[in-house]
Structure formats: structure tokens, C-alpha cells
Design a protein around this motif. Structure first.
Motif, PDB file in Angstrom:
ATOM      1  N   PHE A 126      36.007  42.781  44.523  1.00  0.00           N
ATOM      2  CA  PHE A 126      34.932  43.761  44.610  1.00  0.00           C
ATOM      3  C   PHE A 126      34.222  43.849  43.265  1.00  0.00           C
ATOM      4  CE2 PHE A 126      33.153  48.018  44.198  1.00  0.00           C
ATOM      5  CZ  PHE A 126      32.243  47.923  45.228  1.00  0.00           C
ATOM      6  N   LEU A 127      35.013  43.851  42.189  1.00  0.00           N
ATOM      7  CA  LEU A 127      34.433  43.834  40.841  1.00  0.00           C
ATOM      8  C   LEU A 127      34.815  42.543  40.147  1.00  0.00           C
ATOM      9  CD1 LEU A 127      33.121  45.216  38.301  1.00  0.00           C
ATOM     10  CD2 LEU A 127      35.424  46.014  37.755  1.00  0.00           C
ATOM     11  N   ALA A 128      33.818  41.838  39.642  1.00  0.00           N
ATOM     12  CA  ALA A 128      34.094  40.628  38.861  1.00  0.00           C
ATOM     13  C   ALA A 128      33.283  40.695  37.575  1.00  0.00           C
ATOM     14  CB  ALA A 128      33.726  39.390  39.668  1.00  0.00           C
ATOM     15  N   ILE A 129      33.987  40.785  36.452  1.00  0.00           N
ATOM     16  CA  ILE A 129      33.303  40.770  35.164  1.00  0.00           C
ATOM     17  C   ILE A 129      33.398  39.349  34.628  1.00  0.00           C
ATOM     18  CG2 ILE A 129      33.266  41.730  32.835  1.00  0.00           C
ATOM     19  CD1 ILE A 129      34.537  44.245  33.896  1.00  0.00           C
ATOM     20  N   ARG A 130      32.260  38.807  34.211  1.00  0.00           N
ATOM     21  CA  ARG A 130      32.227  37.418  33.754  1.00  0.00           C
ATOM     22  C   ARG A 130      31.655  37.338  32.337  1.00  0.00           C
ATOM     23  NH1 ARG A 130      35.357  36.844  36.730  1.00  0.00           N
ATOM     24  NH2 ARG A 130      35.349  36.117  38.881  1.00  0.00           N
ATOM     25  N   LEU A 165      37.296  39.632  34.095  1.00  0.00           N
ATOM     26  CA  LEU A 165      38.411  40.152  34.899  1.00  0.00           C
ATOM     27  C   LEU A 165      37.925  40.448  36.305  1.00  0.00           C
ATOM     28  CD1 LEU A 165      38.074  43.496  35.213  1.00  0.00           C
ATOM     29  CD2 LEU A 165      38.904  43.438  32.882  1.00  0.00           C
ATOM     30  N   ASP A 166      38.880  40.508  37.227  1.00  0.00           N
ATOM     31  CA  ASP A 166      38.567  40.736  38.632  1.00  0.00           C
ATOM     32  C   ASP A 166      39.366  41.918  39.152  1.00  0.00           C
ATOM     33  OD1 ASP A 166      38.123  37.673  38.233  1.00  0.00           O
ATOM     34  OD2 ASP A 166      37.038  38.241  40.064  1.00  0.00           O
ATOM     35  N   VAL A 167      38.753  42.668  40.028  1.00  0.00           N
ATOM     36  CA  VAL A 167      39.514  43.677  40.765  1.00  0.00           C
ATOM     37  C   VAL A 167      39.194  43.480  42.241  1.00  0.00           C
ATOM     38  CG1 VAL A 167      40.089  46.106  41.006  1.00  0.00           C
ATOM     39  CG2 VAL A 167      39.223  45.263  38.826  1.00  0.00           C
ATOM     40  N   ALA A 168      40.219  43.102  43.008  1.00  0.00           N
ATOM     41  CA  ALA A 168      40.023  42.892  44.442  1.00  0.00           C
ATOM     42  C   ALA A 168      40.007  44.248  45.150  1.00  0.00           C
ATOM     43  CB  ALA A 168      41.148  42.015  44.985  1.00  0.00           C
ATOM     44  N   ALA A 190      30.904  49.959  30.684  1.00  0.00           N
ATOM     45  CA  ALA A 190      29.956  48.913  31.058  1.00  0.00           C
ATOM     46  C   ALA A 190      29.855  48.835  32.576  1.00  0.00           C
ATOM     47  CB  ALA A 190      30.384  47.573  30.467  1.00  0.00           C
ATOM     48  N   VAL A 191      30.991  48.900  33.247  1.00  0.00           N
ATOM     49  CA  VAL A 191      30.992  48.810  34.708  1.00  0.00           C
ATOM     50  C   VAL A 191      30.212  49.974  35.312  1.00  0.00           C
ATOM     51  CG1 VAL A 191      32.453  48.941  36.758  1.00  0.00           C
ATOM     52  CG2 VAL A 191      33.155  47.534  34.810  1.00  0.00           C
ATOM     53  N   LEU A 192      30.381  51.167  34.736  1.00  0.00           N
ATOM     54  CA  LEU A 192      29.758  52.358  35.313  1.00  0.00           C
ATOM     55  C   LEU A 192      28.348  52.603  34.773  1.00  0.00           C
ATOM     56  CD1 LEU A 192      32.865  54.698  35.202  1.00  0.00           C
ATOM     57  CD2 LEU A 192      31.831  53.669  37.223  1.00  0.00           C
ATOM     58  N   GLY A 193      27.868  51.714  33.904  1.00  0.00           N
ATOM     59  CA  GLY A 193      26.505  51.862  33.391  1.00  0.00           C
ATOM     60  C   GLY A 193      26.345  53.030  32.449  1.00  0.00           C
ATOM     61  N   ILE A 194      27.400  53.381  31.717  1.00  0.00           N
ATOM     62  CA  ILE A 194      27.296  54.526  30.800  1.00  0.00           C
ATOM     63  C   ILE A 194      27.662  54.122  29.373  1.00  0.00           C
ATOM     64  CG2 ILE A 194      27.569  56.400  32.456  1.00  0.00           C
ATOM     65  CD1 ILE A 194      30.582  56.323  31.888  1.00  0.00           C
ATOM     66  N   LEU A 195      27.324  52.901  28.992  1.00  0.00           N
ATOM     67  CA  LEU A 195      27.545  52.480  27.608  1.00  0.00           C
ATOM     68  C   LEU A 195      26.720  53.364  26.670  1.00  0.00           C
ATOM     69  CD1 LEU A 195      27.463  48.577  27.836  1.00  0.00           C
ATOM     70  CD2 LEU A 195      29.417  50.009  27.237  1.00  0.00           C
ATOM     71  N   LEU A 225      29.603  41.718  38.262  1.00  0.00           N
ATOM     72  CA  LEU A 225      29.304  41.545  39.684  1.00  0.00           C
ATOM     73  C   LEU A 225      30.008  42.627  40.476  1.00  0.00           C
ATOM     74  CD1 LEU A 225      29.990  37.719  39.614  1.00  0.00           C
ATOM     75  CD2 LEU A 225      27.732  38.768  39.832  1.00  0.00           C
ATOM     76  N   LEU A 226      29.198  43.430  41.143  1.00  0.00           N
ATOM     77  CA  LEU A 226      29.750  44.468  41.999  1.00  0.00           C
ATOM     78  C   LEU A 226      29.463  44.037  43.429  1.00  0.00           C
ATOM     79  CD1 LEU A 226      31.145  47.180  41.321  1.00  0.00           C
ATOM     80  CD2 LEU A 226      28.986  48.294  41.835  1.00  0.00           C
ATOM     81  N   ASP A 227      30.521  43.747  44.171  1.00  0.00           N
ATOM     82  CA  ASP A 227      30.351  43.264  45.538  1.00  0.00           C
ATOM     83  C   ASP A 227      29.416  42.050  45.570  1.00  0.00           C
ATOM     84  OD1 ASP A 227      31.128  43.439  48.110  1.00  0.00           O
ATOM     85  OD2 ASP A 227      29.788  45.077  48.681  1.00  0.00           O
ATOM     86  N   GLY A 228      29.527  41.207  44.542  1.00  0.00           N
ATOM     87  CA  GLY A 228      28.767  39.962  44.526  1.00  0.00           C
ATOM     88  C   GLY A 228      27.408  40.042  43.854  1.00  0.00           C
ATOM     89  N   THR A 229      26.913  41.257  43.538  1.00  0.00           N
ATOM     90  CA  THR A 229      25.594  41.382  42.906  1.00  0.00           C
ATOM     91  C   THR A 229      25.756  41.723  41.425  1.00  0.00           C
ATOM     92  OG1 THR A 229      24.807  42.306  44.981  1.00  0.00           O
ATOM     93  CG2 THR A 229      23.346  42.482  43.074  1.00  0.00           C
TER      94      THR A 229
END
Ligand SMILES: Nc1ncnc2c1ncn2[C@@H]1O[C@H](COP(=O)(O)OP(=O)(O)OP(=O)(O)O)[C@@H](O)[C@H]1O
Ligand SMILES: [Mg+2]
Lengths: 294, 336
Positions: free
Chosen positions: A3-7, A25-28, A49-54, A66-70
Motif C-alpha cells: 500500500f505504501l512504497a517509499i523509493r 521501504l514497503d508497507v503491505a 514525508a508520507v503524511l505531507g507534513i514535512l 507511492l501510495l496505492d501505486g500513485t
């Protein structure tokens, strides 16, 4: 698929040092990934970074989230904010500062349901009552009418957990959700989060210092040092045989419950020197890479 | 309960304050040279005339006796008689009070709107050129006192481009149906928008001149407070819920940011009321301030005393209102 893929996510202080170094990292779906590392390693930075609050003082220099591929970073700000709000939530570290002192508890749980997801007020209120019951708060109706200052820290953290689950997110980032609490409530809250996560099937990115907690709650683990992921494995593999010397030292230094006071400087200097050298080498290759490209 | 206790406590301290003000104003204006009686009489009046008139107004008595007589009256609501107009001071002062209140409140509303907007725009664009522009505007507004803003406005909007009236409270030839002196308020109640527009056209420039420095104070304080609030955890948490910047500022940050600015803004508002004295003079606006200057020029001691006491009452009332607003806006105090 994750569901979450950080690249290769790199974050630096504007005109300053790197804070995250090509983190991947990945979180299925439904999976719990622990994120450990010493203070300042960049654990919270990944969650932000994931939550857009840097914070505005840092910038993302490369990579994808990548959240759900986007890829969130390729979207317009408004759209990425919408997606994050719709599928992610945060359980913050300090329950004393994470609730708005001027608003009652009720609206703080239901606001996104009503304002953003278009629920009716009645449905949202009913949902809030159910959630408070689920986090084992007695007399939910009274608590929903209360202001934050009328409630204890443990109570507020339960409310924040309830609020995080309110919109049935696919992913929750929990940033050291128990460190600000009394030792006595820490365990209860931890059990509560683990239970809710399992029941709701929510993926969880769990930031912690405590490998003991990781062994109980997580399936996957990333070990971070100075913004560099030095180990990425399943929790079972990690506890059986950690691959990286730094994470091995971290594991060895974790106090057993029989001897909680073991060592004030847990990781040997030699190991620290080695991992520092690794970070420096990483930065050099990166600099070279930039030069050949430019 | 907290609020009731606060009110009672403040009313008691107010009485002490007012007593102090009464003593100070009474004796200070008598130390300042200038004989009111001499100013009333035509040139060539005899010593006997002066003595007779002095006796009439009690000015021949020892100071302490005069003070006792005056204070005895004040306690019963009798502030004495104006030396120049020979009317009861209380009637004169209360007759002018509405004009000054309307002007001050209009100025306050303008200051809140302008300063609030500046703070919100500056916060929305923090770290960008927008914030820089807001800071520059605030700095300029603060570095010029209200009466100079009055002159500038008068020249630009009164003389160069005559949009507004530069003097008076209302066009004298107009037929006024009012039964109170709250013209602006009453014109709205009577739905006389023609009169309302005329009153506003008179009040606009003096009110704006008074408002500009206060607007700058509000703009600066509130922006600073908003920016600090925007970094707090609960604001960050609201961001993760999918809310945009504007919503976050207005719904999550504004209310908490207003609280710490409230007391200072209250103090600044009392400065604004003090500023009406000169601004009313400048725009020939028939309020208390204008009357105060006449009273000083004419050495009309009872009138000066009455006006000063009234200003003191207004100041303490403003402070009380600010404290109450603070208590009402702050859930911690409301439920204590
Ligand atoms: N707002 C900020 N502005 C600039 N630098 C920051 C900011 N927040 C954090 N940093 C820096 O970024 C690095 C990573 O910080 P981060 O908060 O992610 O650490 P952490 O691993 O969560 O540590 P802790 O366990 O103490 O919470 C640190 O070196 C920190 O000094
Ligand atoms: Mg952290």
C-alpha cells in the motif's frame, strides 16, 4: 502489492546536510512495519514525508512516495493532501499537545468525516461514540462533550487513536505513540493500538526506540542510522540473525526485561565508527553520481 | 462563576482607581496657572466682580473644602456646572459621549478588519514576499502617529480627491430625527440609510486615522501568534486529515492565536480612545475629546474633571470587557 512504497527518498535541510539518504521501504496492506534507530536518525522525518507534513525548513531532493501505486510527490499539493487525508492517519507522540484546546473532543474526531468525507453529523457522532467505546473509554457521551484539558494524558491518547481510525484509513503512522505517557499506561495503549490494527486490518508504520515493542507488534522492520536504512527485514529474521553489525549491536544492547539497566552506551564505538563510515561512503558515491550526471 | 467573581472584583478595584483619578485630576488642574473666572468676565471687570463670581462657583473656599463639595456631588451623580456654558457637566459630557463612542468603536472595527486581514494574509504567505509586504505595511503604519495619518487622509481623501467630509459629525443642514445621540446606531435602527451614509462619510477619515496604528499592532501581534500556533501539533494533525491551509488557519489556529494578543490589543484600544482627543479636534468632530480641549482652553475646571472621570470610566470598562472576552474565549477559564 504494497500500500505504501517509499523509493529512494532523500530529504535534506534546505542548503544543509542530508536527513534521509535514499530511503526505501514497503508497507503491505494490513502489515506493521517498525521503524527503529537512535534519536535524530530520521524516523519521524519518514512519517512526516508520507503524511505531507514535512517542516518548511527541509526539502525532498529525490525519490517517490507511492501510495496505492500513485506517487504523491508527482501530484499537485491539493490532490496529494486529499489522498493522504482519505487513506492515511497519524497517531502522534504527545497527546497533550495534539488536541486543539479550544475545541471539544467530539468535533475533533468527527471533523474529517463531516467536512471532508461528507458524512451526516448524526452518523459521524454515532461513529465517534462507537470508536470511544472501542478504545475503552467509559461514558463516551460525556468525553465527546469535554475539552482536552479536562482529560488525562492516557485518555487523550485513546481519543487520538480513536480519531486516527475514524475514517477507516488504509495506513496509520504511529510516531512513538507511548513515549510521552506514564509507564503504567504505555502497555495498555500499545495493546490497544495492536488490537485495533489487527481488527481493522490497517497497515501501520510504527516508529519506536524499543525493539521489545517491535518484537510484539511488528512483522517488518527498518533500522535507520543517520537517515540511511541499514537493515530491512522481517522481524522474525531480524531477531534470529540481524544482518547489519549496527542493528546487531542495537539488538544486543536492548535491555532484557530481567535486566533493564544494562549499559548506558549500548552500541560499541567501533560499530558506530563503521556505520558512520558507511554513511560517509554513501554520500561520496552520491556526490560522484551527481557529478557524472551534471 | 469565575466570570462573575472576576466582574465583581474588577468593579471594586475600578472604584479605587476612579477615586485616585478624581483626587489627581482635581488638584493637578488647580496647580496649572490660569483663572477661569478672569476668562469669563469681559475686560475691565472689577476685583469685586471677580470675587462675587468666584464665590458663586465656590472658588473662594480652601482647596480641600472645594474637593469635598465636588466629591460629595459626584457621589450623588452631580458633577457640578460648567463654568463656560452654565449647564450641568453630566448633561454636557453624556451628550457628547455617544459621538466619541461611535467613533472609537468604528475605529476598532476598522482596525480589527484591516489588522486581522493583514495577519491572515501574512500567515497564509509566510516565508514569501507576501509576508514581507505585510511586514513593511505594518511597520509604516506603526511609525506614523494617528494625527499625522489624519492629516494625510485629510489631504488625500478630503482635499485632493474629496471623497469624504473633512469636518463635523453630520451635514448641518440635514434634518435629524434622532432622539439619542447615538446617531450612527439610531440611523440604522430607523433604516435611514441616507443619514447613515452621511454620518459614515464624516466619520470615515477620523476613524481610519485612529484605526491605522491599532491595525498595525493587531496585524503584527496576531501574525506572530498565528505563525507560532501553526507549528503546534494539533495544527499538524489537522493537516494530515486533508484540510487546506486556509481552513487550518481559520479553524484550528485563529482562536488559539487570538487569546495571547487580546490583552495587548485591549491596552492599545485605550490608547486609541486617548487619540480621539486630537483626532476629533483635527476633524472638528463634536465628541468628548473636542470638548475636552475647549474645556482646557477655557479653564472650565468642573467640565475638565467630568471629562477626565468619564475617560477613566471608559478605560476601565474596556479593560474589563477584554478580560471577560478572554475568559469567554478560553475554555480553561470558562469551566474553572
Ligand atoms: N523542523 C526541523 N527543522 C530542521 N531540522 C529538523 C527538523 N525536525 C527534525 N530535524 C532534524 O532532522 C533529523 C531527523 O529528525 P527526526 O525527527 O526524524 O528524528 P527521529 O529519528 O524521529 O528522532 P527521535 O527519536 O528523537 O524522535 C534530526 O537530525 C533533526 O535534527
Ligand atoms: Mg521522532
Amino acid at each position: 502489492m504494497s500500500f505504501l512504497a517509499i523509493r529512494n527518498l532523500s530529504v535534506r535541510l534546505k542548503n544543509g546536510p542530508a536527513l534521509l539518504r535514499r530511503v526505501s521501504l514497503d508497507v503491505a496492506p494490513g502489515e506493521v512495519r517498525g521503524l527503529v534507530g537512535e534519536s535524530g536518525a530520521g524516523k519521524s522525518m519518514i512519517g512526516k514525508a508520507v503524511l505531507g507534513i514535512l517542516p518548511p525548513s527541509v526539502q525532498i531532493t529525490e525519490g517517490e512516495i507511492l501510495l496505492d501505486g500513485t506517487d504523491l510527490l508527482s501530484l499537485p499539493a491539493k490532490e496529494s493532501r486529499r489522498r493522504i487525508g482519505a487513506s492515511c492517519a497519524l497517531i502522534p507522540q504527545d497527546p497533550l499537545t495534539a488536541l486543539n484546546p479550544s475545541h471539544r473532543i467530539g468535533p475533533q474526531i468527527t471533523d474529517r468525516l463531516v467536512d471532508i468525507l461528507g458524512w451526516t453529523r448524526a452518523a459521524a457522532d454515532a461513529r465517534a461514540r462507537d470508536l470511544l467505546t472501542e478504545v475503552q473509554i467509559a461514558d463516551p457521551a460525556r468525553v465527546l462533550r469535554s475539552y482536552p484539558h479536562e482529560l488525562s494524558g492516557g485518555m487523550r491518547q485513546r481519543i487520538l487513536i480513536a480519531s486516527a481510525f475514524a475514517a477507516e484509513p488504509k495506513l496509520i503512522v504511529a510516531d512513538e505513540p507511548t513515549t510521552a505517557l506514564d509507564v503504567t499506561v504505555q502497555k495498555q495503549i500499545l495493546r490497544l493500538i495492536a488490537g485495533m490494527q489487527a481488527r481493522h486490518g490497517t497497515a501501520l508504520l510504527f516508529v519506536t526506540h524499543d525493539l521489545g515493542v517491535v518484537s510484539k507488534v511488528c512483522q517488518q522492520l527498518s533500522v535507520l542510522y543517520s537517515g540511511l536504512v541499514v537493515e530491512d527485514s522481517t522481524v522474525a529474521d531480524f531477531f534470529a540473525s540481524p544482518r547489519h553489525p549496527y542493528s546487531a549491536a542495537l539488538l544486543a544492547a536492548t535491555p532484557k526485561y530481567t535486566d533493564p539497566d544494562a549499559g548506558l552506551h549500548p552500541v560499541p564505538d567501533a560499530v558506530i565508527d563503521a556505520v558512520r563510515a558507511e554513511v560517509a561512503a554513501f554520500d561520496r558515491t552520491l556526490a560522484k553520481g551527481v557529478k557524472t550526471h551534471g | 462563576m469565575q466570570i462573575l467573581r472576576l466582574t465583581i472584583l474588577r468593579l471594586l478595584t475600578t472604584l479605587v482607581t476612579l477615586a485616585g483619578v478624581a483626587v489627581i485630576v482635581f488638584f493637578v488642574i488647580r496647580v496649572v496657572p490660569g483663572n477661569p473666572i478672569a476668562m469669563m468676565l469681559p475686560p475691565g471687570a472689577t476685583e469685586a466682580d471677580i470675587a462675587r463670581l468666584s464665590a458663586l462657583y465656590g472658588l473662594d473656599q480652601p482647596l480641600v473644602t472645594q474637593f469635598g463639595i465636588w466629591l460629595g456631588g459626584v457621589v450623588q451623580g452631580d458633577f457640578g456646572t460648567s463654568i463656560t456654558t452654565r449647564q450641568p457637566v453630566l448633561d454636557l459630557v453624556l451628550g457628547r459621549l455617544p459621538a466619541t463612542l461611535e467613533l472609537s468603536i468604528m475605529a476598532l472595527v476598522m482596525a480589527v478588519i484591516i489588522g486581522g486581514a493583514a495577519a491572515l494574509i501574512g500567515t497564509r504567505g509566510r516565508g514569501t514576499r507576501t509576508e514581507g509586504a505585510v511586514d513593511v505595511a505594518n511597520g509604516m503604519a506603526l511609525s506614523v502617529p494617528d494625527f499625522l495619518w489624519g492629516l494625510v487622509l485629510m489631504l488625500v481623501l478630503g482635499v485632493l480627491f474629496p471623497v469624504f467630509h473633512i469636518s463635523g459629525r453630520v451635514t448641518p443642514s440635514l434634518d435629524l430625527p434622532f432622539v439619542t445621540n447615538f446617531y450612527l446606531f439610531e440611523s440604522l435602527v430607523r433604516l435611514r440609510f441616507d443619514l447613515w451614509a452621511d454620518l459614515v462619510a464624516h466619520m470615515f477619515m477620523p476613524a481610519l486615522a485612529l484605526a491605522i496604528p491599532l491595525a498595525a499592532v493587531i496585524g503584527q501581534l496576531l501574525k506572530q501568534s498565528l505563525k507560532e500556533t501553526m507549528n503546534l501539533d494539533y495544527v499538524t494533525l489537522a493537516r494530515t486529515k486533508g484540510y487546506g491551509e486556509t481552513h487550518v488557519i481559520l479553524r484550528e489556529a485563529l482562536r488559539n492565536a487570538v487569546l495571547p494578543t487580546l490583552t495587548l490589543v485591549g491596552v492599545q484600544f485605550t490608547f486609541l480612545i486617548g487619540g480621539t482627543v486630537i483626532i476629533e479636534r483635527l476633524f472638528s468632530y463634536e465628541g468628548l475629546g473636542n470638548m475636552a480641549i475647549d474645556a482646557v482652553i477655557n479653564r472650565d475646571l468642573p467640565l475638565i474633571q467630568g471629562i477626565v472621570i468619564l475617560f477613566a470610566v471608559i478605560f476601565t470598562a474596556v479593560n474589563l470587557i477584554v478580560d471577560l472576552a478572554y475568559a469567554v474565549l478560553n475554555p480553561r477559564l470558562r469551566h474553572a
